[in-house]
Scaffold this motif. Structure first.
Motif, short mmCIF file in Angstrom:
data_model
loop_
_atom_site.label_atom_id
_atom_site.label_comp_id
_atom_site.label_asym_id
_atom_site.label_seq_id
_atom_site.Cartn_x
_atom_site.Cartn_y
_atom_site.Cartn_z
N PHE A 144 5.77 -5.63 -7.13
CA PHE A 144 5.08 -5.93 -5.86
C PHE A 144 3.72 -5.23 -5.84
O PHE A 144 2.69 -5.85 -5.55
CB PHE A 144 5.95 -5.46 -4.69
CG PHE A 144 5.34 -5.67 -3.34
CD1 PHE A 144 5.52 -6.86 -2.67
CD2 PHE A 144 4.61 -4.66 -2.72
CE1 PHE A 144 4.97 -7.07 -1.41
CE2 PHE A 144 4.05 -4.85 -1.47
CZ PHE A 144 4.23 -6.06 -0.81
N LEU A 145 3.71 -3.94 -6.17
CA LEU A 145 2.47 -3.18 -6.14
C LEU A 145 1.50 -3.63 -7.22
O LEU A 145 0.28 -3.56 -7.03
CB LEU A 145 2.77 -1.68 -6.26
CG LEU A 145 3.52 -1.09 -5.06
CD1 LEU A 145 3.95 0.34 -5.34
CD2 LEU A 145 2.70 -1.19 -3.78
N LYS A 146 2.03 -4.11 -8.35
CA LYS A 146 1.16 -4.63 -9.42
C LYS A 146 0.53 -5.96 -9.02
O LYS A 146 -0.41 -6.40 -9.68
CB LYS A 146 1.94 -4.76 -10.73
CG LYS A 146 2.23 -3.39 -11.33
CD LYS A 146 2.86 -3.34 -12.70
CE LYS A 146 3.62 -4.45 -13.23
NZ LYS A 146 4.33 -4.17 -14.49
N ASP A 147 1.02 -6.60 -7.97
CA ASP A 147 0.39 -7.80 -7.42
C ASP A 147 -0.58 -7.45 -6.30
O ASP A 147 -1.71 -7.95 -6.27
CB ASP A 147 1.43 -8.79 -6.90
CG ASP A 147 2.03 -9.65 -7.99
OD1 ASP A 147 1.57 -9.57 -9.14
OD2 ASP A 147 2.98 -10.40 -7.68
N VAL A 148 -0.15 -6.61 -5.36
CA VAL A 148 -1.01 -6.36 -4.20
C VAL A 148 -2.19 -5.46 -4.53
O VAL A 148 -3.27 -5.60 -3.92
CB VAL A 148 -0.23 -5.83 -2.97
CG1 VAL A 148 0.78 -6.85 -2.48
CG2 VAL A 148 0.41 -4.50 -3.24
N GLY A 149 -2.06 -4.55 -5.47
CA GLY A 149 -3.19 -3.69 -5.85
C GLY A 149 -4.36 -4.51 -6.39
O GLY A 149 -5.49 -4.39 -5.88
N PRO A 150 -4.14 -5.36 -7.40
CA PRO A 150 -5.24 -6.19 -7.89
C PRO A 150 -5.75 -7.18 -6.83
O PRO A 150 -6.93 -7.52 -6.84
CB PRO A 150 -4.63 -6.94 -9.08
CG PRO A 150 -3.55 -6.03 -9.55
CD PRO A 150 -2.99 -5.40 -8.30
N ALA A 151 -4.89 -7.62 -5.93
CA ALA A 151 -5.36 -8.50 -4.85
C ALA A 151 -6.35 -7.75 -3.97
O ALA A 151 -7.38 -8.31 -3.55
CB ALA A 151 -4.19 -9.04 -4.03
N GLY A 152 -6.06 -6.49 -3.69
CA GLY A 152 -6.99 -5.67 -2.92
C GLY A 152 -8.30 -5.47 -3.66
O GLY A 152 -9.39 -5.55 -3.08
N ALA A 153 -8.22 -5.23 -4.95
CA ALA A 153 -9.43 -5.08 -5.76
C ALA A 153 -10.21 -6.39 -5.78
O ALA A 153 -11.45 -6.38 -5.74
CB ALA A 153 -9.06 -4.65 -7.18
N ALA A 154 -9.51 -7.51 -5.82
CA ALA A 154 -10.19 -8.82 -5.80
C ALA A 154 -10.94 -9.01 -4.49
O ALA A 154 -12.06 -9.55 -4.48
CB ALA A 154 -9.19 -9.94 -6.03
N LEU A 155 -10.36 -8.58 -3.38
CA LEU A 155 -11.06 -8.67 -2.09
C LEU A 155 -12.32 -7.80 -2.10
O LEU A 155 -13.37 -8.22 -1.59
CB LEU A 155 -10.15 -8.25 -0.94
CG LEU A 155 -9.14 -9.28 -0.48
CD1 LEU A 155 -8.19 -8.67 0.55
CD2 LEU A 155 -9.84 -10.51 0.09
N MET A 156 -12.23 -6.61 -2.69
CA MET A 156 -13.42 -5.76 -2.79
C MET A 156 -14.47 -6.41 -3.68
O MET A 156 -15.67 -6.36 -3.38
CB MET A 156 -13.05 -4.38 -3.31
CG MET A 156 -12.30 -3.54 -2.30
SD MET A 156 -12.06 -1.83 -2.82
CE MET A 156 -10.86 -2.03 -4.13
#
Length: 138
Positions: free
Chosen positions: A102-114
């Motif tokens: 789960f965290l390996k998906d949401v972390g990069p999603a947050g980075a993608a938003l940045m």
């Protein structure tokens, strides 16, 4: 600065391209996993997610509307919620493994938003990119 951003784009994009290759070449296996997680229409969902990973990764890697590529990768949030619902796990080990995914998906999603915000803010000044951003976010 341009070379640091290029190296960052390459490093950020590589895992997504590897994941895309898995989605598009091991579709049946991945669809079986997704179906076991309760995802309806698992095979089309795996193909669509593989395409989003490929387009997003290539867009960021090559600097072709990299802001759009970053936005495409935000699909990882609903994916994490559906396929890695660690709070539903039966065992502590299973919950821990799913939370890691789960965290390996949401972390990069947050980075993608940045990155979406960064690429939009920098605009045509990014350098070492084929195009400027598609979006103008202020």
């Amino acid at each position: 600065m341009d070379i640091l951003v290029l190296i960052g784009r390459v490093l950020f994009a590589l895992p997504f391209l590897a994941f895309a290759a898995n989605h598009l070449t091991k579709t049946q296996y991945m669809a079986g996993y997704a179906q076991s997680k309760g995802l309806p229409a698992a095979k089309p969902a795996i193909l669509l997610s593989g395409l989003l990973l490929l387009l997003g990764g290539l867009s960021i890697l090559l600097g072709i509307w990299a802001d759009l590529g970053a936005l495409l990768l935000v699909f990882l949030v609903p994916t994490a919620l559906v396929t890695h619902a660690f709070w539903k796990g039966d065992s502590p080990d299973g919950r821990q493994a799913e939370m890691t995914h789960f965290l390996k998906d949401v972390g990069p999603a947050g980075a993608a938003l940045m990155l979406l915000a960064f690429f939009s803010f920098v605009g045509d000044e990014l350098g070492l990119a084929v195009t400027g951003p598609l979006f103008d976010i202020d």
